[in-house]
Motif scaffolding. Structure first.
Motif, PDB file in Angstrom:
ATOM      1  N   LEU A  83       2.615   1.788  -3.319  1.00  0.00           N
ATOM      2  CA  LEU A  83       1.711   2.108  -4.427  1.00  0.00           C
ATOM      3  C   LEU A  83       1.221   3.551  -4.335  1.00  0.00           C
ATOM      4  CD1 LEU A  83      -0.421  -1.174  -4.683  1.00  0.00           C
ATOM      5  CD2 LEU A  83       1.351  -0.369  -6.263  1.00  0.00           C
ATOM      6  N   VAL A  84       0.921   4.012  -3.129  1.00  0.00           N
ATOM      7  CA  VAL A  84       0.494   5.400  -2.956  1.00  0.00           C
ATOM      8  C   VAL A  84       1.602   6.354  -3.376  1.00  0.00           C
ATOM      9  CG1 VAL A  84      -0.173   7.136  -1.264  1.00  0.00           C
ATOM     10  CG2 VAL A  84      -1.171   4.846  -1.156  1.00  0.00           C
ATOM     11  N   TRP A  85       2.818   6.059  -2.950  1.00  0.00           N
ATOM     12  CA  TRP A  85       3.975   6.883  -3.333  1.00  0.00           C
ATOM     13  C   TRP A  85       4.142   6.889  -4.846  1.00  0.00           C
ATOM     14  CZ3 TRP A  85       7.352   9.772  -0.353  1.00  0.00           C
ATOM     15  CH2 TRP A  85       8.503  10.221  -0.993  1.00  0.00           C
ATOM     16  N   LEU A  95       1.853   6.324  -7.170  1.00  0.00           N
ATOM     17  CA  LEU A  95       0.764   7.038  -7.818  1.00  0.00           C
ATOM     18  C   LEU A  95       0.910   8.549  -7.685  1.00  0.00           C
ATOM     19  CD1 LEU A  95      -2.272   4.801  -6.781  1.00  0.00           C
ATOM     20  CD2 LEU A  95      -1.302   5.033  -9.081  1.00  0.00           C
ATOM     21  N   LEU A  96       1.279   9.004  -6.495  1.00  0.00           N
ATOM     22  CA  LEU A  96       1.328  10.445  -6.234  1.00  0.00           C
ATOM     23  C   LEU A  96       2.524  11.124  -6.880  1.00  0.00           C
ATOM     24  CD1 LEU A  96       0.238  10.673  -2.479  1.00  0.00           C
ATOM     25  CD2 LEU A  96      -1.115  11.196  -4.512  1.00  0.00           C
ATOM     26  N   GLY A 128       0.782  -1.231   0.000  1.00  0.00           N
ATOM     27  CA  GLY A 128       0.000   0.000   0.000  1.00  0.00           C
ATOM     28  C   GLY A 128       0.812   1.278   0.000  1.00  0.00           C
ATOM     29  N   PRO A 129       1.714   1.468   0.963  1.00  0.00           N
ATOM     30  CA  PRO A 129       2.495   2.721   0.968  1.00  0.00           C
ATOM     31  C   PRO A 129       3.302   2.941  -0.298  1.00  0.00           C
ATOM     32  CG  PRO A 129       2.699   1.579   3.062  1.00  0.00           C
ATOM     33  CD  PRO A 129       2.005   0.637   2.131  1.00  0.00           C
TER      34      PRO A 129
END
Length: 307
Positions: A32-34, A36-37, A29-30
């Protein structure tokens, strides 16, 4: 009672992350968020902006157009005489020469380190990485003092009586940029090659020599095929950042050389032409994708790590 309640809450909290799917989500999760952003979102924005335009009020006009791409190669002459094509071709050439130079310089050193003990490896790597304890900008500025008509290199040659005047080879321009980029990305190539050589069984090399193979033949037929993944991964680590380099060409080019990064920066800062800059940047992105596609055609993603 409160103790039982606390234990129950703790057990439910632990149970919430015991399933394989939830563990995988918590782990990925972390990242993937990084991703994407800070990677996919800016890249998506750049792709979209490359197909729209910016008006005189510096506002984005959300109407699809190909003018940004056609404008890159438009001019009074043929497309190969446009500033963008010249900068792109020069960037490819400098990045390729830098990659080859890093490979030629780092291969013997990586071979030497792979056949020595850990103590020698630690000492050499420390000496190689010592300049990198400073900022990249400081290292680029140090090369600025070395080159030029009155730089350290030309002044030293003149004082030693080897030349009567400044040597143009040590002036600012393409040679200085290649030297600066080679110095900047040399460790990436060295560490990639060492990772591929470190686990090799060099007795095969000695056996081939005993069977009559020359050193060149043993190197070509035994060593090179085994370290090819490291060569490719190191080449990617050098070629990709060299292609879009900005600070080194700006310092060591001194206005004589215009690479693609400088061209994009000048159009954006002077004209706020983010549409032009996005379209030009897409050529770098496509080049990177093609480079990785070619690399994966010959080696797997596990091999690129030097394993």
């Amino acid at each position: 009672m409160s103790t039982d309640s606390s234990a129950s809450v703790r057990e439910r909290f632990i149970a919430a992350f015991t399933s394989r799917e939830r563990k995988l989500g918590l782990t990925l999760g972390p990242g993937l968020v990084w991703l994407l952003l800070f990677l996919l979102a800016p890249l998506t924005f750049m792709v979209v902006v490359s197909f729209v335009s910016v008006n005189e009020a510096y506002a984005i006009v959300w109407e699809p157009t190909l003018d940004n791409y056609t404008g890159l190669f438009s001019g009074s002459g043929p497309f190969w005489e446009t500033p963008f094509f010249d900068a792109l071709l020069l960037s490819y050439g400098i990045a390729a020469v830098t990659t080859i130079l890093c490979l030629v310089l780092s291969f013997p050193l990586a071979y030497f380190l792979a056949r020595r003990d850990d103590r020698v490896f630690k000492i050499v790597i420390f000496l190689v990485l010592l300049p990198f304890f400073t900022m990249y900008l400081v290292r680029a500025y140090s090369w600025l003092l070395m080159f030029g008509p009155s730089g350290v290199i030309n002044r030293t040659l003149i004082k030693l009586g080897l030349v009567s005047g400044p040597v143009s080879l040590f002036n600012f321009g393409v040679p200085a940029i290649v030297v600066g980029l080679t110095h900047a990305y040399f460790p990436y190539m060295l560490l990639s090659l060492y990772a591929s050589m470190e686990g090799l069984d060099f007795s095969m090399f000695e056996a081939s020599r005993d069977l009559g193979a020359s050193r060149f033949e043993a190197l070509r037929d035994i060593i090179l095929p085994l370290v090819l993944p490291g060569m490719i991964s190191g080449g990617l680590f050098v070629f990709v950042p060299s292609l879009g380099a900005f600070i080194t060409p700006r310092f060591l080019g001194q206005g004589k050389v215009l690479m693609i990064g400088q061209l994009i920066e000048s159009r954006i800062t002077e004209l706020y032409a983010i549409d032009y800059g996005s379209a030009a940047s897409m050529f770098i992105v496509v080049s990177i994708v093609v480079a990785f596609a070619l690399a994966f055609r010959y080696v797997s993603i596990e091999d690129l790590g030097g394993a």
